[in-house]
Design an enzyme around this catalytic site. Structure first.
Site, PDB file in Angstrom:
ATOM      1  N   LYS A 264       0.836  -1.192   0.000  1.00 46.12           N
ATOM      2  CA  LYS A 264       0.000   0.000   0.000  1.00 46.12           C
ATOM      3  C   LYS A 264       0.878   1.252   0.000  1.00 46.12           C
ATOM      4  O   LYS A 264       1.817   1.363   0.805  1.00 46.12           O
ATOM      5  CB  LYS A 264      -0.899   0.019   1.230  1.00 46.12           C
ATOM      6  CG  LYS A 264      -1.887  -1.140   1.290  1.00 46.12           C
ATOM      7  CD  LYS A 264      -2.920  -1.072   0.185  1.00 46.12           C
ATOM      8  CE  LYS A 264      -4.005  -2.113   0.371  1.00 46.12           C
ATOM      9  NZ  LYS A 264      -5.020  -2.080  -0.707  1.00 46.12           N
TER      10      LYS A 264
ATOM     11  N   ASP B  64      -0.274  -0.048  -4.642  1.00 47.63           N
ATOM     12  CA  ASP B  64      -1.705   0.249  -4.638  1.00 47.63           C
ATOM     13  C   ASP B  64      -1.946   1.598  -3.957  1.00 47.63           C
ATOM     14  O   ASP B  64      -1.679   1.755  -2.761  1.00 47.63           O
ATOM     15  CB  ASP B  64      -2.446  -0.861  -3.900  1.00 47.63           C
ATOM     16  CG  ASP B  64      -3.954  -0.781  -4.049  1.00 47.63           C
ATOM     17  OD1 ASP B  64      -4.451   0.179  -4.654  1.00 47.63           O
ATOM     18  OD2 ASP B  64      -4.640  -1.706  -3.553  1.00 47.63           O
TER      19      ASP B  64
ATOM     20  N   GLU C   1      -1.733   0.357  -8.959  1.00 46.78           N
ATOM     21  CA  GLU C   1      -3.159   0.047  -8.850  1.00 46.78           C
ATOM     22  C   GLU C   1      -3.949   1.245  -8.334  1.00 46.78           C
ATOM     23  O   GLU C   1      -3.519   1.934  -7.410  1.00 46.78           O
ATOM     24  CB  GLU C   1      -3.335  -1.141  -7.906  1.00 46.78           C
ATOM     25  CG  GLU C   1      -4.758  -1.654  -7.793  1.00 46.78           C
ATOM     26  CD  GLU C   1      -4.821  -2.969  -7.030  1.00 46.78           C
ATOM     27  OE1 GLU C   1      -5.844  -3.199  -6.363  1.00 46.78           O
ATOM     28  OE2 GLU C   1      -3.842  -3.759  -7.095  1.00 46.78           O
TER      29      GLU C   1
ATOM     30  N   GLU D 264     -11.531  -2.783  -9.150  1.00 49.83           N
ATOM     31  CA  GLU D 264     -12.125  -3.463  -8.008  1.00 49.83           C
ATOM     32  C   GLU D 264     -13.420  -2.815  -7.536  1.00 49.83           C
ATOM     33  O   GLU D 264     -14.234  -3.463  -6.881  1.00 49.83           O
ATOM     34  CB  GLU D 264     -11.142  -3.531  -6.847  1.00 49.83           C
ATOM     35  CG  GLU D 264     -10.835  -2.195  -6.202  1.00 49.83           C
ATOM     36  CD  GLU D 264      -9.851  -2.304  -5.058  1.00 49.83           C
ATOM     37  OE1 GLU D 264     -10.234  -1.975  -3.918  1.00 49.83           O
ATOM     38  OE2 GLU D 264      -8.704  -2.722  -5.300  1.00 49.83           O
TER      39      GLU D 264
ATOM     40  N   ASP E 162     -13.907  -7.684  -9.149  1.00 51.35           N
ATOM     41  CA  ASP E 162     -14.115  -8.437  -7.922  1.00 51.35           C
ATOM     42  C   ASP E 162     -15.411  -9.215  -8.103  1.00 51.35           C
ATOM     43  O   ASP E 162     -16.491  -8.620  -8.226  1.00 51.35           O
ATOM     44  CB  ASP E 162     -14.215  -7.500  -6.717  1.00 51.35           C
ATOM     45  CG  ASP E 162     -14.219  -8.247  -5.395  1.00 51.35           C
ATOM     46  OD1 ASP E 162     -14.960  -9.246  -5.283  1.00 51.35           O
ATOM     47  OD2 ASP E 162     -13.495  -7.840  -4.479  1.00 51.35           O
TER      48      ASP E 162
ATOM     49  N   HIS F 111      -9.618  -8.942  -8.263  1.00 50.78           N
ATOM     50  CA  HIS F 111      -9.410  -8.415  -6.919  1.00 50.78           C
ATOM     51  C   HIS F 111     -10.072  -9.345  -5.917  1.00 50.78           C
ATOM     52  O   HIS F 111     -11.191  -9.812  -6.123  1.00 50.78           O
ATOM     53  CB  HIS F 111     -10.034  -7.022  -6.841  1.00 50.78           C
ATOM     54  CG  HIS F 111     -10.091  -6.451  -5.465  1.00 50.78           C
ATOM     55  ND1 HIS F 111     -11.227  -6.521  -4.676  1.00 50.78           N
ATOM     56  CD2 HIS F 111      -9.169  -5.788  -4.735  1.00 50.78           C
ATOM     57  CE1 HIS F 111     -10.996  -5.914  -3.524  1.00 50.78           C
ATOM     58  NE2 HIS F 111      -9.752  -5.468  -3.527  1.00 50.78           N
TER      59      HIS F 111
ATOM     60  N   GLU G 124      -4.973 -12.324  -6.136  1.00 52.01           N
ATOM     61  CA  GLU G 124      -4.639 -11.599  -4.912  1.00 52.01           C
ATOM     62  C   GLU G 124      -4.890 -12.474  -3.686  1.00 52.01           C
ATOM     63  O   GLU G 124      -5.968 -13.042  -3.526  1.00 52.01           O
ATOM     64  CB  GLU G 124      -5.459 -10.318  -4.811  1.00 52.01           C
ATOM     65  CG  GLU G 124      -5.131  -9.493  -3.576  1.00 52.01           C
ATOM     66  CD  GLU G 124      -5.756  -8.120  -3.592  1.00 52.01           C
ATOM     67  OE1 GLU G 124      -5.278  -7.240  -2.841  1.00 52.01           O
ATOM     68  OE2 GLU G 124      -6.719  -7.910  -4.365  1.00 52.01           O
TER      69      GLU G 124
END
Length: 377
Positions: free
Chosen positions: A166, A194, A220, A246, A269, A296, A330
Site C-alpha cells: 500500500k 496500490d 493500482e 475493483e 471483484d 481483486h 490476490e
C-alpha cells in the site's frame, strides 16, 4: 433444478484494539462479508459471498428472492438480466449488484454440485490446476513507519514471488516505502503498488515518476474509479502498467475503461461486479481489447475460491506455449478470520500458488460452527 430458498447471512470479525490496518484512505477495524446460501428442490445447497455492508445486502433479500425462488439454477442469468431491465432506475452501481454477485456464485456452486463438476469446468474448462498468487500486504497501520519493514521482511522470508504494498499517503512516502520494499525483497520479486484512488492526476503523475525506476509490475487505482479520462491520460504518460477495476460493476463499467485505453490490467471483484455472470463478460472484453485480467480479492474464503475457479478457466490468449505474465490472484495477508476460519479446509498458498479445488461446485466445505461464531443477528 429449481431454487426453493435464498438467505443472506451477515458475517463480522472485529479486530482487537490497535490492530486496525488498511490503505491510504482509511484503516479497517474489522472484516465483514455476506454469506449467501441458496437451496435447490433436491436439497442441494450452494454458497456465495457478497461484498459490502451486510445490512444493505440483506435488505435486498426479499426483492431478489421474489424473482429467484422457482427459477431453474441453470437459467439464473436470464433472471438477473430481467431484474436489471425492470429495475433500471436502480442502475447497476449499487449494492443490489453485490447481492446478485453472491447469489450467482452460490448458484454456480449449486449447479456444479448437481452435475458433479467443478465450477471452472462450467465456465470455460479447467486450464490450470494451480494459480499463481501475489501476496497483498505492506499495509498502512496506526503506526505505519515502524510497522512497514517487518511486514515486508515477513513476505521476503516467505519467498512470495510477487508482492503488493500500500502506498498513496504522499509521493514522498511512496518513494520511501517502495525503496525499502525493493531493498528488502530484492530484484527478482514482482513488486506491485496500490494507491487506492487517493490521488488527483498531477499527484499520481509525480508519484509514479519517482517510483517508476524500481521495476514495478503495476500501479493500482492511482485515481478515482470514475475518472476514466484521467486514467487514460495517466496511462499515456507512464510506462508502468495501470491496474484498476475493483470498485466497478458489470461489463459496462469496464467497457468505459477499455474504450478509453485507461487500464492495462482489469481487476473485477466477483463478489461485487456481478459474479461469474459478469466476470466472464469482463474477461471476454479484456481479451477482445488485448489487456490483462487479475481479479481483486479482499473478502472471505468463498470469494477467494470463486476467483480461483475464474482464473483456472481463463484462456491463455493471446499467449500460447509461453505466458510471459500469468494471471495473478490476490491473496491478502491481513488478519482475516473470514478467510482463514470459514472453511473446514482453508485455502492456503504453497510455493507461490493456490491449488484449484477439485470437488464439485466450488470444491469447498463451509465450517458452520465458524459461521455461527461470526454471524450477526
Amino acid at each position: 433444478m429449481r431454487i426453493t430458498a435464498l438467505s443472506l447471512i451477515a458475517l463480522s470479525a472485529p479486530l482487537a484494539d490497535g490492530k486496525a490496518y488498511g490503505m491510504s484512505k482509511a484503516l479497517s477495524s474489522g472484516r465483514q462479508s455476506t454469506l449467501v446460501r441458496l437451496t435447490l428442490e433436491d436439497g442441494t445447497e450452494g454458497f456465495g459471498e457478497a461484498w459490502g455492508m451486510p445490512a444493505v445486502n440483506r435488505a435486498y433479500e426479499a426483492l431478489l428472492s421474489g424473482y429467484l425462488v422457482g427459477t431453474s439454477v441453470f437459467e439464473i442469468e436470464h433472471t438477473f438480466g430481467r431484474i436489471l431491465a425492470r429495475h433500471y432506475h436502480f442502475g447497476v452501481q449499487n449494492q443490489m449488484m453485490a447481492a446478485i454477485s453472491g447469489i450467482d456464485i452460490a448458484a454456480k456452486d449449486a449447479a456444479g454440485k448437481v452435475l458433479g463438476l467443478p465450477v471452472c469446468q462450467l465456465i470455460g474448462g479447467r486450464r490450470l490446476d494451480r494459480v499463481p498468487i501475489y501476496a497483498s500486504g505492506g499495509y498502512l497501520t496506526e503506526t505505519p513507519e515502524p510497522d512497514f519493514r517487518p511486514q515486508i521482511e515477513a513476505m521476503a522470508e516467505a519467498r512470495y514471488p510477487a508482492v503488493k504494498i500500500k502506498i498513496g499517503v504522499s509521493p514522498e512516502s511512496d518513494l520511501a516505502r517502495v525503496r525499502a520494499a525493493r531493498e528488502i525483497l530484492g530484484p527478482d520479486v514482482t513488486l506491485l503498488v496500490d494507491i487506492n484512488t487517493n490521488y488527483t492526476l498531477d499527484i499520481a503523475r509525480t508519484s509514479i515518476e519517482r517510483i517508476a525506476g524500481y521495476d514495478l509490475g503495476w500501479v493500482e487505482e492511482p485515481l478515482a474509479p470514475m475518472d476514466v479520462s484521467g486514467l487514460a491520460r495517466l496511462n499515456q504518460l507512464t510506462s508502468v502498467p495501470i491496474a484498476t477495476g475493483e470498485a466497478l460493476y458489470t461489463v459496462f463499467d469496464f467497457k468505459r475503461l477499455t474504450d478509453a485505453g485507461a487500464a492495462d490490467v482489469l481487476q473485477p471483484d466477483l463478489t461485487l461486479c456481478g459474479g461469474f455472470w459478469q466476470g466472464r463478460k469482463i474477461a471476454e472484453l479484456a481479451h477482445a481489447s488485448h489487456v490483462r485480467v487479475s481479479p481483486h480479492v479482499w473478502g472471505g474464503a468463498i470469494g477467494l475460491a470463486a476467483a480461483l475457479h475464474y482464473i483456472a478457466a481463463l484462456p491463455a490468449y493471446p499467449h500460447s506455449d509461453n505466458v510471459p505474465r500469468p494471471v495473478l490472484l490476490e491473496y491478502d495477508l491481513g488478519e482475516n478470520p473470514l478467510r482463514s476460519n470459514l472453511l473446514k479446509t482453508p485455502l492456503e498458498p504453497a510455493d507461490g500458488h493456490l491449488r484449484v479445488p477439485e470437488g464439485p461446485g466450488l470444491g469447498i466445505e463451509i465450517d458452520f460452527d465458524a459461521v455461527e461464531r461470526y454471524a450477526e443477528s
